[in-house]
Motif scaffolding. Sequence first.
Motif, PDB file in Angstrom:
ATOM      1  N   PRO A   1      10.530  52.658  32.798  1.00 46.89           N
ATOM      2  CA  PRO A   1      11.102  53.680  33.673  1.00 46.89           C
ATOM      3  C   PRO A   1      10.043  54.477  34.427  1.00 46.89           C
ATOM      4  O   PRO A   1       8.902  54.604  33.977  1.00 46.89           O
ATOM      5  N   TYR A   2      10.435  54.979  35.598  1.00 45.38           N
ATOM      6  CA  TYR A   2       9.648  55.912  36.417  1.00 45.38           C
ATOM      7  C   TYR A   2       8.382  55.296  37.004  1.00 45.38           C
ATOM      8  O   TYR A   2       7.430  56.012  37.306  1.00 45.38           O
ATOM      9  N   VAL A   3       8.341  53.973  37.194  1.00 38.31           N
ATOM     10  CA  VAL A   3       7.121  53.365  37.730  1.00 38.31           C
ATOM     11  C   VAL A   3       7.430  52.601  39.015  1.00 38.31           C
ATOM     12  O   VAL A   3       8.578  52.285  39.327  1.00 38.31           O
ATOM     13  N   ILE A   4       6.352  52.286  39.748  1.00 37.48           N
ATOM     14  CA  ILE A   4       6.393  51.357  40.861  1.00 37.48           C
ATOM     15  C   ILE A   4       5.755  50.058  40.389  1.00 37.48           C
ATOM     16  O   ILE A   4       4.672  50.075  39.800  1.00 37.48           O
ATOM     17  N   ALA A   5       6.426  48.939  40.639  1.00 40.75           N
ATOM     18  CA  ALA A   5       5.899  47.638  40.246  1.00 40.75           C
ATOM     19  C   ALA A   5       5.863  46.729  41.466  1.00 40.75           C
ATOM     20  O   ALA A   5       6.756  46.766  42.313  1.00 40.75           O
ATOM     21  N   GLY A   6       4.825  45.909  41.553  1.00 39.51           N
ATOM     22  CA  GLY A   6       4.735  44.981  42.677  1.00 39.51           C
ATOM     23  C   GLY A   6       3.499  44.119  42.566  1.00 39.51           C
ATOM     24  O   GLY A   6       2.727  44.200  41.608  1.00 39.51           O
ATOM     25  N   GLY A   7       3.291  43.301  43.591  1.00 44.79           N
ATOM     26  CA  GLY A   7       2.120  42.433  43.629  1.00 44.79           C
ATOM     27  C   GLY A   7       2.393  41.061  43.060  1.00 44.79           C
ATOM     28  O   GLY A   7       3.443  40.794  42.483  1.00 44.79           O
ATOM     29  N   LYS A   8       1.414  40.172  43.270  1.00 44.53           N
ATOM     30  CA  LYS A   8       1.487  38.799  42.758  1.00 44.53           C
ATOM     31  C   LYS A   8       0.164  38.481  42.075  1.00 44.53           C
ATOM     32  O   LYS A   8      -0.839  38.301  42.768  1.00 44.53           O
ATOM     33  N   PRO A   9       0.120  38.421  40.742  1.00 48.78           N
ATOM     34  CA  PRO A   9       1.236  38.649  39.816  1.00 48.78           C
ATOM     35  C   PRO A   9       1.649  40.113  39.769  1.00 48.78           C
ATOM     36  O   PRO A   9       0.883  40.996  40.146  1.00 48.78           O
ATOM     37  N   VAL A  10       2.849  40.349  39.280  1.00 51.24           N
ATOM     38  CA  VAL A  10       3.380  41.701  39.260  1.00 51.24           C
ATOM     39  C   VAL A  10       2.542  42.597  38.366  1.00 51.24           C
ATOM     40  O   VAL A  10       2.002  42.160  37.336  1.00 51.24           O
ATOM     41  N   GLY A  11       2.406  43.849  38.760  1.00 54.49           N
ATOM     42  CA  GLY A  11       1.668  44.806  37.951  1.00 54.49           C
ATOM     43  C   GLY A  11       2.139  46.226  38.216  1.00 54.49           C
ATOM     44  O   GLY A  11       2.929  46.500  39.127  1.00 54.49           O
ATOM     45  N   TYR A  12       1.647  47.138  37.399  1.00 54.35           N
ATOM     46  CA  TYR A  12       1.967  48.566  37.494  1.00 54.35           C
ATOM     47  C   TYR A  12       1.252  49.163  38.688  1.00 54.35           C
ATOM     48  O   TYR A  12       0.033  49.058  38.813  1.00 54.35           O
ATOM     49  N   GLY A  13       2.011  49.814  39.567  1.00 55.01           N
ATOM     50  CA  GLY A  13       1.441  50.398  40.770  1.00 55.01           C
ATOM     51  C   GLY A  13       1.418  51.908  40.778  1.00 55.01           C
ATOM     52  O   GLY A  13       1.198  52.511  41.827  1.00 55.01           O
ATOM     53  N   GLY A  14       1.663  52.527  39.636  1.00 55.50           N
ATOM     54  CA  GLY A  14       1.645  53.985  39.555  1.00 55.50           C
ATOM     55  C   GLY A  14       3.013  54.552  39.266  1.00 55.50           C
ATOM     56  O   GLY A  14       4.035  53.849  39.332  1.00 55.50           O
ATOM     57  N   PRO A  15       3.071  55.847  38.951  1.00 55.90           N
ATOM     58  CA  PRO A  15       4.366  56.489  38.696  1.00 55.90           C
ATOM     59  C   PRO A  15       5.158  56.640  39.993  1.00 55.90           C
ATOM     60  O   PRO A  15       4.595  56.843  41.059  1.00 55.90           O
ATOM     61  N   ASN A  16       6.452  56.552  39.889  1.00 59.49           N
ATOM     62  CA  ASN A  16       7.328  56.664  41.052  1.00 59.49           C
ATOM     63  C   ASN A  16       7.690  58.136  41.260  1.00 59.49           C
ATOM     64  O   ASN A  16       8.781  58.587  40.941  1.00 59.49           O
ATOM     65  N   THR A  17       6.765  58.881  41.811  1.00 55.20           N
ATOM     66  CA  THR A  17       6.940  60.326  41.965  1.00 55.20           C
ATOM     67  C   THR A  17       8.079  60.671  42.911  1.00 55.20           C
ATOM     68  O   THR A  17       8.762  61.684  42.726  1.00 55.20           O
ATOM     69  N   VAL A  18       8.295  59.831  43.926  1.00 57.40           N
ATOM     70  CA  VAL A  18       9.363  60.120  44.882  1.00 57.40           C
ATOM     71  C   VAL A  18      10.728  60.101  44.194  1.00 57.40           C
ATOM     72  O   VAL A  18      11.545  61.013  44.364  1.00 57.40           O
TER      73      VAL A  18
END
Length: 260
Positions: free
Chosen positions: A179-196
Motif C-alpha cells: 500500500p501507498y507506493v508507486i510501482a513501475g519499470g521493467k523489471p517492476v520496482g518500488y518508485g517511492g511513496p505515493n504522496t499524491v
Amino acid sequence: MSSEINPRAEVSPKAKIGDNCKIFPFAYIEDDVVIGDNCVVFPFTSILNGTRMGNNNKVHQGSVLAALPQDFNFCGEQSELVIGDNNIIRENVVINRATHEGCKTVIGNGNFLMEGAHISHDTVVGDHCVFGYGTKIAGDCCIEDNVIFSSSVIENAKTRVGCCAMIQAGTTFSKDVPPYVIAGGKPVGYGGPNTVMMDANGIEEKVRKHVANAYRLVFHGQTSLFDAIRQIEDQVPDGPEIRNIVAFLKATQAGIISKI
C-alpha cells in the motif's frame, strides 16, 4: 418507477431489473442476472448468467459481464460476478465470473474501468479504483481501495495490490505491490511513496513521512523482509497506515516487488 427497456434489446423475462434503468437496443441480458436501480446498459453489451449488479452503474458498448472464466479448472459450475454501486465500465471491458460454484469475482463501489480492461475470475477489487486502457488483471488477485492502474498494466495471477498504490503504464508484475507506493519499470520496482494519493485520501504529512520511513527500511535496508517488518514495528511511530503496511507485508505469499 419502471425501467426503459428498448424492444430491440434481448432481455430475459427471468432477469431482475431494478427501477429507473435504461437498456439500449441490442443489449443482451441472460436469465440469472440481477441489476439494481438507476443503471444504464448501452448497446451491444452482454450481461451474462451470474451477474449481481448494484445501483447507479453504467456499462458501455461491447462490454461482457460474467463471461465464462478462462480457467482450465472451470467445469461449468454456477458462480457469480458481484458488482457494487456507482461503477463506470467503459467500452470492451471483460469481467469473468468465478471458477467454482459458490465463489465470486467482486468489483466494489465507485470504480472506473477504462476501454479494454479485463478483470479475470475470482479477483476481488475494492472501492474507487481506476483501471487504465487495456489493463489486464489475472485470476485470483486482490486489489484494495483507491488503487490506480495506468494504461496497459498486466497483473499476474494470485498477486495483491495495497490501498492507495499506483502502477505506472506498461508495467507487468508477478509479486505483491504494498500500500501507498508507486510501482513501475521493467523489471517492476518500488518508485517511492505515493504522496499524491495519500494526500488525496486525507493522510497528513507527518504520517506520510512515517510511511516513507517504513518503506526505506523495506527497500533500502540490507535486511530480509522479516527483519524489515520488525524494524518498522520497533522504529516507526504506530498508526493505522503503519499497521496496514505491516499486515500487508506479513501476509504476502507471492513476495513483494523489489526496489528499482
